[in-house]
Design a protein around this motif. Structure first.
Motif, PDB file in Angstrom:
ATOM      1  N   GLN A  81      -5.277  -4.103  11.018  1.00 20.78           N
ATOM      2  CA  GLN A  81      -3.991  -4.488  10.437  1.00 20.78           C
ATOM      3  C   GLN A  81      -3.773  -3.836   9.076  1.00 20.78           C
ATOM      4  N   HIS A  82      -4.843  -3.749   8.291  1.00 20.63           N
ATOM      5  CA  HIS A  82      -4.699  -3.249   6.919  1.00 20.63           C
ATOM      6  C   HIS A  82      -5.234  -1.825   6.773  1.00 20.63           C
ATOM      7  N   TYR A  83      -5.169  -1.060   7.856  1.00 19.90           N
ATOM      8  CA  TYR A  83      -5.351   0.391   7.872  1.00 19.90           C
ATOM      9  C   TYR A  83      -6.800   0.832   7.640  1.00 19.90           C
ATOM     10  N   ALA A  84      -7.466   0.317   6.574  1.00 19.24           N
ATOM     11  CA  ALA A  84      -8.855   0.679   6.256  1.00 19.24           C
ATOM     12  C   ALA A  84      -9.006   2.180   6.059  1.00 19.24           C
ATOM     13  N   LEU A  85      -8.029   2.830   5.428  1.00 19.85           N
ATOM     14  CA  LEU A  85      -8.140   4.251   5.113  1.00 19.85           C
ATOM     15  C   LEU A  85      -9.011   4.444   3.879  1.00 19.85           C
ATOM     16  N   PHE A  86      -9.627   5.614   3.783  1.00 20.58           N
ATOM     17  CA  PHE A  86     -10.437   5.935   2.602  1.00 20.58           C
ATOM     18  C   PHE A  86      -9.500   6.424   1.494  1.00 20.58           C
ATOM     19  N   PRO A 134      -3.687   8.136   0.623  1.00 18.85           N
ATOM     20  CA  PRO A 134      -3.106   6.891   1.132  1.00 18.85           C
ATOM     21  C   PRO A 134      -2.189   6.168   0.149  1.00 18.85           C
ATOM     22  N   SER A 135      -2.502   6.227  -1.135  1.00 25.00           N
ATOM     23  CA  SER A 135      -1.674   5.539  -2.132  1.00 25.00           C
ATOM     24  C   SER A 135      -0.280   6.137  -2.242  1.00 25.00           C
ATOM     25  N   GLU A 136      -0.101   7.343  -1.712  1.00 20.84           N
ATOM     26  CA  GLU A 136       1.200   8.018  -1.775  1.00 20.84           C
ATOM     27  C   GLU A 136       2.023   7.810  -0.504  1.00 20.84           C
ATOM     28  N   LEU A 137       1.537   6.958   0.415  1.00 20.42           N
ATOM     29  CA  LEU A 137       2.191   6.764   1.699  1.00 20.42           C
ATOM     30  C   LEU A 137       2.813   5.383   1.816  1.00 20.42           C
ATOM     31  N   SER A 138       3.831   5.279   2.656  1.00 22.94           N
ATOM     32  CA  SER A 138       4.395   3.969   2.997  1.00 22.94           C
ATOM     33  C   SER A 138       3.473   3.273   3.988  1.00 22.94           C
ATOM     34  N   GLY A 139       3.729   1.985   4.224  1.00 23.93           N
ATOM     35  CA  GLY A 139       2.915   1.242   5.178  1.00 23.93           C
ATOM     36  C   GLY A 139       2.961   1.843   6.571  1.00 23.93           C
ATOM     37  N   GLY A 140       4.154   2.237   7.013  1.00 22.53           N
ATOM     38  CA  GLY A 140       4.282   2.832   8.336  1.00 22.53           C
ATOM     39  C   GLY A 140       3.546   4.159   8.445  1.00 22.53           C
ATOM     40  N   GLN A 141       3.582   4.961   7.388  1.00 18.89           N
ATOM     41  CA  GLN A 141       2.871   6.232   7.386  1.00 18.89           C
ATOM     42  C   GLN A 141       1.363   6.006   7.413  1.00 18.89           C
ATOM     43  N   ARG A 142       0.874   5.021   6.670  1.00 18.86           N
ATOM     44  CA  ARG A 142      -0.563   4.717   6.673  1.00 18.86           C
ATOM     45  C   ARG A 142      -1.017   4.296   8.067  1.00 18.86           C
ATOM     46  N   GLN A 143      -0.172   3.533   8.750  1.00 17.69           N
ATOM     47  CA  GLN A 143      -0.567   3.088  10.083  1.00 17.69           C
ATOM     48  C   GLN A 143      -0.645   4.261  11.048  1.00 17.69           C
ATOM     49  N   ARG A 144       0.210   5.252  10.878  1.00 13.73           N
ATOM     50  CA  ARG A 144       0.133   6.451  11.717  1.00 13.73           C
ATOM     51  C   ARG A 144      -1.149   7.226  11.436  1.00 13.73           C
ATOM     52  N   VAL A 145      -1.523   7.299  10.176  1.00  9.47           N
ATOM     53  CA  VAL A 145      -2.767   7.984   9.821  1.00  9.47           C
ATOM     54  C   VAL A 145      -3.962   7.245  10.427  1.00  9.47           C
ATOM     55  N   ALA A 146      -3.948   5.911  10.339  1.00 14.16           N
ATOM     56  CA  ALA A 146      -5.036   5.125  10.917  1.00 14.16           C
ATOM     57  C   ALA A 146      -5.136   5.355  12.420  1.00 14.16           C
ATOM     58  N   LEU A 147      -3.995   5.465  13.083  1.00 11.85           N
ATOM     59  CA  LEU A 147      -4.002   5.728  14.518  1.00 11.85           C
ATOM     60  C   LEU A 147      -4.533   7.135  14.798  1.00 11.85           C
ATOM     61  N   GLY A 148      -4.153   8.095  13.973  1.00  6.95           N
ATOM     62  CA  GLY A 148      -4.650   9.453  14.135  1.00  6.95           C
ATOM     63  C   GLY A 148      -6.156   9.526  13.978  1.00  6.95           C
ATOM     64  N   LEU A 159      -8.407   0.322  20.495  1.00  6.37           N
ATOM     65  CA  LEU A 159      -8.233  -1.087  20.188  1.00  6.37           C
ATOM     66  C   LEU A 159      -7.394  -1.236  18.930  1.00  6.37           C
ATOM     67  N   LEU A 160      -6.372  -2.086  19.002  1.00 13.37           N
ATOM     68  CA  LEU A 160      -5.462  -2.313  17.877  1.00 13.37           C
ATOM     69  C   LEU A 160      -5.461  -3.801  17.539  1.00 13.37           C
ATOM     70  N   ASP A 161      -5.826  -4.144  16.313  1.00 16.19           N
ATOM     71  CA  ASP A 161      -5.895  -5.544  15.899  1.00 16.19           C
ATOM     72  C   ASP A 161      -4.724  -5.857  14.977  1.00 16.19           C
ATOM     73  N   GLU A 162      -3.700  -6.538  15.511  1.00 17.32           N
ATOM     74  CA  GLU A 162      -2.474  -6.855  14.752  1.00 17.32           C
ATOM     75  C   GLU A 162      -2.000  -5.597  14.003  1.00 17.32           C
ATOM     76  N   PRO A 163      -1.751  -4.493  14.688  1.00 13.77           N
ATOM     77  CA  PRO A 163      -1.535  -3.213  13.999  1.00 13.77           C
ATOM     78  C   PRO A 163      -0.311  -3.165  13.111  1.00 13.77           C
ATOM     79  N   PHE A 164       0.680  -4.031  13.366  1.00 15.28           N
ATOM     80  CA  PHE A 164       1.921  -3.960  12.582  1.00 15.28           C
ATOM     81  C   PHE A 164       2.132  -5.211  11.728  1.00 15.28           C
ATOM     82  N   GLY A 165       1.118  -6.052  11.627  1.00  9.20           N
ATOM     83  CA  GLY A 165       1.281  -7.336  10.951  1.00  9.20           C
ATOM     84  C   GLY A 165       1.619  -7.231   9.484  1.00  9.20           C
ATOM     85  N   ALA A 166       1.225  -6.126   8.824  1.00 11.77           N
ATOM     86  CA  ALA A 166       1.458  -5.999   7.382  1.00 11.77           C
ATOM     87  C   ALA A 166       2.762  -5.282   7.058  1.00 11.77           C
TER      88      ALA A 166
END
Length: 370
Positions: A81-86, A134-148, A159-166
């Motif tokens: 849900q919260h991307y977990a990007l580095f 990541p700090s320069e991205l919107s929430g939707g953009q971060r989620q796309r990166v996480a999916l990538g 596996l997607l855990d509440e992917p759009f909840g935030a």
């Protein structure tokens, strides 16, 4: 190839979080685990991912025992849900990360990794973001990166855990459509957890409704919506009006209600409960009816009405404004039910009303209740 779970149970202390889960997910299928908080959705997802282990049961992918495999050996892609990007890595480095940490014998060369990253950046429509952090991205953009990043390793199961909840509502709607297109193009087997009915119904090929560690019902979205298998599913999917009725020769009866539009049910004569959505109830002016309109409220396009009788039965309905001409507070009305689900009050808890012989029900609609 399929992912097969059999009799999965999990306890935390004295709390039984999963109570015998049986579920098979076919290759290329997109399945939603839908249910309230505490229903066991995320625990089941973690077991599939190899982040937790069941106390009993089996989990296999294409016949391979995944309970004997580590998370890395299962080749799972997971999006949180919260991307977990580095935060110290650029978008392209985040996407490449999973490939760079593969065991040496499986790790692609630098050129191949770069090619995979560029292909995913283009596929996910974020090529212009490659050098951002990541700090320069919107929430939707971060989620796309996480999916990538999850897709880069070509996972067997995503596996997607509440992917759009935030994310806010509009971004969630846009990303849902985008994710469905990505899934259809990539053909990845996908399981996602959500408590949002609209999200599950719009995205999934099949919805698995969970409650209290069991599967209440499994089926296509429209099947579950139209034919909830248990009182819990009925309430969870918006059948919030509960009306005591009497069954006679397979037909429901209640004073002041026209229930002739409901299909015949194979239930014994006697007391039952009819579950209705407010939008499926129509008040009709009737001087002899036992109900009176006590409240009419406007939400713009809709009118929400409350009808009550002398015994205190209170029924809420919801109509389009154009269908409310002539209806006023204090007016006697009869109530017509357009659709609903009936459960016997003498049946065991959770038992659904079976269809009579003259009704037709697909095999997939039958509940998977454990």
């Amino acid at each position: 190839m399929s992912l097969a779970m059999s009799n999965i149970t999990r306890r935390f202390g004295q709390t039984e979080v999963l109570r015998g889960i049986d579920l098979t997910v076919d290759k290329g299928e997109l399945v939603a685990l839908l249910g309230p908080s505490g229903s066991g959705k995320t625990t089941l997802l973690r077991i599939i991912a190899g982040l937790d282990w069941p106390d009993a049961g089996s989990l296999a992918f294409d016949g391979d025992d995944w309970l004997a495999r580590s998370a890395a050996q299962r080749r799972i892609g997971m999006v949180f849900q919260h991307y977990a990007l580095f935060p110290h890595m650029t978008v392209q480095d985040n996407i490449a990360f999973g490939l760079t940490v593969l065991p040496r014998g499986q790790r692609p060369g630098k050129a191949q990794i770069a090619e995979t990253v560029q292909r995913l950046l283009s596929f996910l429509q974020i090529a212009q973001l490659a050098d951002r952090y990541p700090s320069e991205l919107s929430g939707g953009q971060r989620q796309r990166v996480a999916l990538g990043r999850a897709m880069a390793i070509e996972p067997r199961v995503l596996l997607l855990d509440e992917p759009f909840g935030a994310l806010d509502a509009q971004v969630r709607r846009d990303l849902r459509r985008w994710l469905r297109n990505v899934h259809d193009s990539a053909g990845t087997t996908t399981i996602f957890v959500t408590h949002d009915q609209e999200e599950a119904f719009e995205l999934a090929d099949r919805v698995v409704v969970m409650n209290g560690g069991v599967i209440e019902q499994t089926g296509r979205p429209d099947q579950i919506y139209d034919h909830p298998a248990t009182p819990f599913v009925a309430r969870f999917l918006g059948l919030t009006v509960e009306l005591p009725v009497t069954m006679q020769a397979g037909r429901a009866q209640a004073p002041g209600f026209d229930l002739t539009a409901l299909a015949r049910r194979a239930l014994p004569d006697g007391p039952a409960t009819l579950f209705l959505r407010p939008a499926d109830i129509r008040p009709v002016a009737d001087p002899a009816a036992p109900f009176r309109l006590t409240e009419i409220a406007s939400t713009g396009a809709l009118r929400r009405m409350v009808a009550e009788n002398d015994s205190g039965c209170r029924i809420e309905s919801e109509l389009a404004r154009r269908d409310c001409q002539g209806l006023e507070t204090g007016m006697p009305v009869s109530l017509s039910a357009l659709a609903g689900q009936i459960f016997s009050r003498t049946a065991s808890p959770g038992a659904t009303a079976p269809f009579a012989a003259d009704d037709h029900i697909p095999h997939a609609l039958k509940e998977n209740r454990l």
